[in-house]
Design a protein around this motif. Sequence first.
Motif, short mmCIF file in Angstrom:
data_model
loop_
_atom_site.label_atom_id
_atom_site.label_comp_id
_atom_site.label_asym_id
_atom_site.label_seq_id
_atom_site.Cartn_x
_atom_site.Cartn_y
_atom_site.Cartn_z
N ILE A 171 0.86 -1.18 0.00
CA ILE A 171 0.00 0.00 0.00
C ILE A 171 0.90 1.23 0.00
O ILE A 171 1.73 1.41 0.89
CB ILE A 171 -0.92 0.02 1.24
CG1 ILE A 171 -1.72 -1.28 1.31
CG2 ILE A 171 -1.85 1.22 1.21
CD1 ILE A 171 -2.39 -1.51 2.64
N ASP A 172 0.75 2.08 -1.02
CA ASP A 172 1.56 3.29 -1.11
C ASP A 172 1.24 4.23 0.05
O ASP A 172 0.09 4.34 0.48
CB ASP A 172 1.29 4.03 -2.43
CG ASP A 172 1.83 3.27 -3.63
OD1 ASP A 172 2.81 2.54 -3.46
OD2 ASP A 172 1.26 3.43 -4.72
N ALA A 173 2.26 4.91 0.53
CA ALA A 173 2.10 5.83 1.66
C ALA A 173 1.07 6.92 1.35
O ALA A 173 0.31 7.32 2.23
CB ALA A 173 3.45 6.46 2.02
N ALA A 174 1.01 7.36 0.11
CA ALA A 174 0.06 8.41 -0.26
C ALA A 174 -1.38 7.92 -0.21
O ALA A 174 -2.31 8.71 -0.16
CB ALA A 174 0.39 8.92 -1.66
N ASP A 175 -1.58 6.59 -0.18
CA ASP A 175 -2.92 6.01 -0.18
C ASP A 175 -3.38 5.61 1.23
O ASP A 175 -4.49 5.13 1.42
CB ASP A 175 -2.94 4.78 -1.10
CG ASP A 175 -4.34 4.30 -1.41
OD1 ASP A 175 -5.26 5.15 -1.44
OD2 ASP A 175 -4.53 3.09 -1.60
N VAL A 176 -2.53 5.82 2.25
CA VAL A 176 -2.85 5.41 3.62
C VAL A 176 -3.49 6.56 4.37
O VAL A 176 -2.91 7.62 4.51
CB VAL A 176 -1.58 4.93 4.37
CG1 VAL A 176 -1.92 4.60 5.81
CG2 VAL A 176 -0.98 3.72 3.68
N ARG A 177 -4.72 6.32 4.87
CA ARG A 177 -5.40 7.32 5.71
C ARG A 177 -5.13 7.04 7.19
O ARG A 177 -4.81 7.94 7.94
CB ARG A 177 -6.90 7.32 5.46
CG ARG A 177 -7.61 8.37 6.30
CD ARG A 177 -9.11 8.36 6.17
NE ARG A 177 -9.52 8.55 4.80
CZ ARG A 177 -10.74 8.32 4.37
NH1 ARG A 177 -11.66 7.87 5.19
NH2 ARG A 177 -11.06 8.52 3.12
N GLU A 178 -5.30 5.77 7.62
CA GLU A 178 -5.09 5.40 9.02
C GLU A 178 -4.50 4.01 9.10
O GLU A 178 -4.73 3.16 8.25
CB GLU A 178 -6.42 5.36 9.79
CG GLU A 178 -7.08 6.68 10.00
CD GLU A 178 -8.40 6.55 10.76
OE1 GLU A 178 -9.00 7.60 11.04
OE2 GLU A 178 -8.82 5.42 11.08
N VAL A 179 -3.74 3.80 10.19
CA VAL A 179 -3.23 2.47 10.52
C VAL A 179 -3.57 2.20 11.97
O VAL A 179 -3.31 3.02 12.84
CB VAL A 179 -1.69 2.37 10.31
CG1 VAL A 179 -1.19 0.99 10.72
CG2 VAL A 179 -1.31 2.68 8.88
N GLY A 180 -4.19 1.05 12.21
CA GLY A 180 -4.52 0.65 13.57
C GLY A 180 -3.92 -0.71 13.86
O GLY A 180 -3.80 -1.56 12.97
N VAL A 181 -3.51 -0.93 15.11
CA VAL A 181 -2.96 -2.21 15.53
C VAL A 181 -3.98 -2.90 16.43
O VAL A 181 -4.70 -2.24 17.17
CB VAL A 181 -1.60 -2.04 16.25
CG1 VAL A 181 -1.74 -1.26 17.53
CG2 VAL A 181 -0.93 -3.36 16.51
N LYS A 182 -4.07 -4.21 16.33
CA LYS A 182 -5.03 -4.99 17.12
C LYS A 182 -4.84 -4.70 18.59
O LYS A 182 -3.74 -4.79 19.12
CB LYS A 182 -4.83 -6.49 16.85
CG LYS A 182 -5.81 -7.38 17.55
CD LYS A 182 -7.06 -7.54 16.76
CE LYS A 182 -7.88 -8.70 17.33
NZ LYS A 182 -9.16 -8.34 17.77
N ASP A 183 -5.93 -4.30 19.22
CA ASP A 183 -5.91 -3.95 20.63
C ASP A 183 -6.14 -5.21 21.45
O ASP A 183 -6.96 -6.05 21.10
CB ASP A 183 -7.02 -2.93 20.90
CG ASP A 183 -6.97 -2.32 22.28
OD1 ASP A 183 -5.94 -2.45 22.94
OD2 ASP A 183 -7.97 -1.70 22.68
N GLY A 184 -5.44 -5.33 22.56
CA GLY A 184 -5.63 -6.48 23.45
C GLY A 184 -6.92 -6.37 24.24
O GLY A 184 -7.71 -5.45 24.07
#
Length: 181
Positions: free
Chosen positions: A78-91
């Motif tokens: 995924i190109d950086a210009a196409d990334v709106r948000e990144v989330g990591v799985k929460d415990g």
Amino acid sequence: MAHWRSWLTSVIVVAVVILSTMSAQAQPVGPLTDVGTQVEVGEKVRVLRLDGSEVRGELSAVEPTSLDVEVDGRVVRIDAADVREVGVKDGVYNGILIGMGAGLAGGLVAGQLATSPDDGNLRGLVVMVTGAAGLGVGIGLGAALDAAAGHFKLVYRAAATVRVAPFAATGGYGAVVAVAW
């Protein structure tokens, strides 16, 4: 009157415990390469693209110009210009804390309501047992519900962007404006 004072004290103590366990989570914004400092390769992530689509999988690599996410055995770049948000799985930690507070409160209130002030030491024992039972049930339910919900903690959000593209056609001209946040 003493019955209500005891009950109110229990409710206040439980409320303080619940509120003290909750913490506001910051939603940092920075360069995409900061994702690599907050998320380890192999962790489950959710990437929201500018067009609104989602990619869920395991993080494979973070580069200044792209993210690699493994989805069903294949790597999606995924190109950086196409990334709106990144989330990591929460415990399930926050679910356990909320369940602890709610279960304890429910158990203490149930113990208070099931007995009267005239019961003496028996009342204290009943309140203690129902509080402990509520605490245990709350921990289990909180963990189970939080695990089933599949929350993601936000670790990256792109800055708002405005794209302007001019166009010309017979009989007129103008611009197309797209705003993403």
